[in-house]
Scaffold this motif. Structure first.
Motif, short mmCIF file in Angstrom:
data_model
loop_
_atom_site.label_atom_id
_atom_site.label_comp_id
_atom_site.label_asym_id
_atom_site.label_seq_id
_atom_site.Cartn_x
_atom_site.Cartn_y
_atom_site.Cartn_z
N SER A 173 61.60 -1.00 -3.58
CA SER A 173 62.15 -1.08 -2.23
C SER A 173 61.26 -0.34 -1.24
CB SER A 173 63.56 -0.49 -2.18
OG SER A 173 63.52 0.87 -2.54
N ARG A 174 60.14 0.21 -1.70
CA ARG A 174 59.20 0.92 -0.82
C ARG A 174 58.47 -0.09 0.05
NH1 ARG A 174 56.98 4.36 2.11
NH2 ARG A 174 54.93 5.18 1.73
N LEU A 175 58.33 0.22 1.30
CA LEU A 175 57.65 -0.65 2.24
C LEU A 175 56.68 0.20 3.02
CD1 LEU A 175 57.36 -3.36 3.70
CD2 LEU A 175 59.14 -2.60 5.24
N ALA A 186 64.35 2.32 4.63
CA ALA A 186 63.46 3.22 3.89
C ALA A 186 62.12 3.33 4.61
CB ALA A 186 63.27 2.71 2.46
N ALA A 187 61.59 2.21 5.10
CA ALA A 187 60.32 2.24 5.83
C ALA A 187 60.46 2.97 7.15
CB ALA A 187 59.83 0.82 6.08
N ALA A 188 61.58 2.78 7.82
CA ALA A 188 61.81 3.45 9.10
C ALA A 188 61.75 4.97 8.92
CB ALA A 188 63.15 3.03 9.69
N ARG A 189 62.30 5.44 7.82
CA ARG A 189 62.30 6.89 7.56
C ARG A 189 60.94 7.36 7.07
NH1 ARG A 189 64.10 10.90 3.44
NH2 ARG A 189 64.68 12.71 4.69
N SER A 190 60.40 6.70 6.05
CA SER A 190 59.17 7.21 5.43
C SER A 190 57.92 6.94 6.26
CB SER A 190 59.01 6.62 4.02
OG SER A 190 58.81 5.23 4.10
N ASP A 191 57.84 5.79 6.90
CA ASP A 191 56.62 5.41 7.60
C ASP A 191 56.65 5.70 9.10
OD1 ASP A 191 55.78 4.52 5.15
OD2 ASP A 191 56.17 2.42 5.56
N ARG A 192 57.83 5.67 9.68
CA ARG A 192 57.94 5.91 11.12
C ARG A 192 58.63 7.23 11.46
NH1 ARG A 192 56.71 1.42 14.49
NH2 ARG A 192 55.34 0.14 13.24
N GLY A 193 59.16 7.91 10.44
CA GLY A 193 59.79 9.20 10.65
C GLY A 193 61.12 9.14 11.38
N LEU A 194 61.78 7.97 11.36
CA LEU A 194 63.05 7.86 12.07
C LEU A 194 64.15 8.59 11.30
CD1 LEU A 194 63.06 4.16 13.33
CD2 LEU A 194 62.07 6.19 14.37
N VAL A 221 81.55 -6.42 21.07
CA VAL A 221 80.35 -6.02 20.33
C VAL A 221 80.63 -4.68 19.66
CG1 VAL A 221 77.92 -5.36 20.53
CG2 VAL A 221 78.83 -7.28 21.90
N VAL A 222 80.38 -4.62 18.36
CA VAL A 222 80.53 -3.40 17.58
C VAL A 222 79.19 -2.66 17.58
CG1 VAL A 222 81.00 -2.44 15.28
CG2 VAL A 222 82.32 -4.40 16.12
N LEU A 223 79.24 -1.38 17.83
CA LEU A 223 78.06 -0.51 17.72
C LEU A 223 78.12 0.18 16.36
CD1 LEU A 223 78.23 1.18 21.25
CD2 LEU A 223 76.96 -0.88 20.58
N MET A 224 76.98 0.19 15.67
CA MET A 224 76.92 0.83 14.35
C MET A 224 75.66 1.68 14.29
SD MET A 224 78.18 -2.31 11.89
CE MET A 224 78.78 -1.26 10.56
N GLU A 225 75.69 2.70 13.43
CA GLU A 225 74.53 3.57 13.26
C GLU A 225 74.42 3.99 11.80
OE1 GLU A 225 75.27 6.90 15.83
OE2 GLU A 225 76.99 7.58 14.66
N ALA A 226 73.19 4.26 11.40
CA ALA A 226 72.92 4.79 10.06
C ALA A 226 72.01 6.00 10.22
CB ALA A 226 72.25 3.74 9.18
N PHE A 227 72.43 7.12 9.67
CA PHE A 227 71.58 8.31 9.65
C PHE A 227 70.70 8.23 8.41
CE2 PHE A 227 74.77 9.67 12.62
CZ PHE A 227 74.04 10.44 13.53
N LEU A 228 69.42 8.39 8.59
CA LEU A 228 68.46 8.30 7.49
C LEU A 228 68.16 9.66 6.89
CD1 LEU A 228 66.06 5.68 9.10
CD2 LEU A 228 68.21 5.32 7.87
N GLU A 229 68.67 10.68 7.53
CA GLU A 229 68.67 12.04 7.00
C GLU A 229 69.98 12.65 7.43
OE1 GLU A 229 66.05 14.43 10.29
OE2 GLU A 229 64.97 13.28 8.81
N PRO A 230 70.37 13.76 6.89
CA PRO A 230 71.70 14.30 7.22
C PRO A 230 71.93 14.48 8.72
CG PRO A 230 70.74 15.50 5.38
CD PRO A 230 69.67 14.59 5.91
N ALA A 231 73.10 14.05 9.16
CA ALA A 231 73.47 14.24 10.57
C ALA A 231 73.61 15.73 10.84
CB ALA A 231 74.79 13.52 10.86
N GLY A 232 73.30 16.13 12.06
CA GLY A 232 73.44 17.52 12.46
C GLY A 232 72.24 18.38 12.16
#
Length: 193
Positions: free
Chosen positions: A3-5, A127-135, A177-188
């Motif tokens: 799953s690594r990109l 996974a790419a957003a976190r590892s490659d773009r630091g999101l 329209v539903v707004l959704m979010e995913a934290f890629l590292e712990p919130a806070g």
């Protein structure tokens, strides 16, 4: 399969990776006719909170170039892992490197829907957003009546964080329209330099 990109601006060929049952890769010139059909599919675009505008090949090429260049977006074609044929696309746009966030959009051809391909692609993109773009956070907007998409997002770690009532007029009706979010590292987690 992994799953690594890996996404590299100076080596776009390195951006291709298997993600479960799909391949995520940069767009190719041969993808333009397929992507043009998706962009001109009125019912499909309505599901995506967009309006088909009758894009010709040149308009699709300009759209692809704008999405694929720069640090503020990530655009990948979702493809069959064996044949490499396109099945859809995925993008993270409005990437803010300081706040470390972006907004996800995904489009699968109708024939590719309902097979778990969207889930595999979203997981790999996050996974790419976190590892490659630091999101640290990715958000999205989805029609409230697009239950299949909402189930996909729920299954890939997104949580509802808001509702925009009667926000868009599509097919002659106001749609929520539903707004959704995913934290890629712990919130806070602390922010700042």
């Amino acid at each position: 399969m992994t799953s690594r990109l890996s996404v590299s601006a100076d080596r776009p060929e390195a951006a291709a990776a298997h993600a479960g049952s799909v391949l995520l890769r940069p767009w190719r010139e041969t993808d333009i006719p397929f992507l043009q059909r998706l962009r001109n599919d009125v019912p499909l675009q309505a599901q995506l909170l967009a309006r088909a505008r009758g894009s010709d090949e040149a308009a699709v090429r300009r759209w692809l170039q704008a999405r694929a260049e720069g640090e503020r977006s990530l655009f990948l074609v979702i493809a069959d892992p064996d044949a490499g044929e396109p099945l859809g696309y995925l993008q993270i746009v409005d990437i803010d490197p300081e706040d470390r966030r972006g907004e996800l959009g995904i489009c699968l051809a109708p024939a590719a829907q309902g097979r778990g391909l969207g889930r595999a692609a979203v997981r790999a993109a996050l996974a790419a957003a976190r590892s490659d773009r630091g999101l640290r956070k990715v958000s999205l907007r989805v029609r409230a009546d697009n239950l299949r998409a909402i189930r996909c997002y729920d299954a890939t770690g997104f949580a509802r964080c808001g509702l925009l009532r009667e926000h868009v007029c599509i097919e002659g009706s106001w749609r929520d329209v539903v707004l959704m979010e995913a934290f890629l590292e712990p919130a806070g987690a602390p922010c700042g330099s």
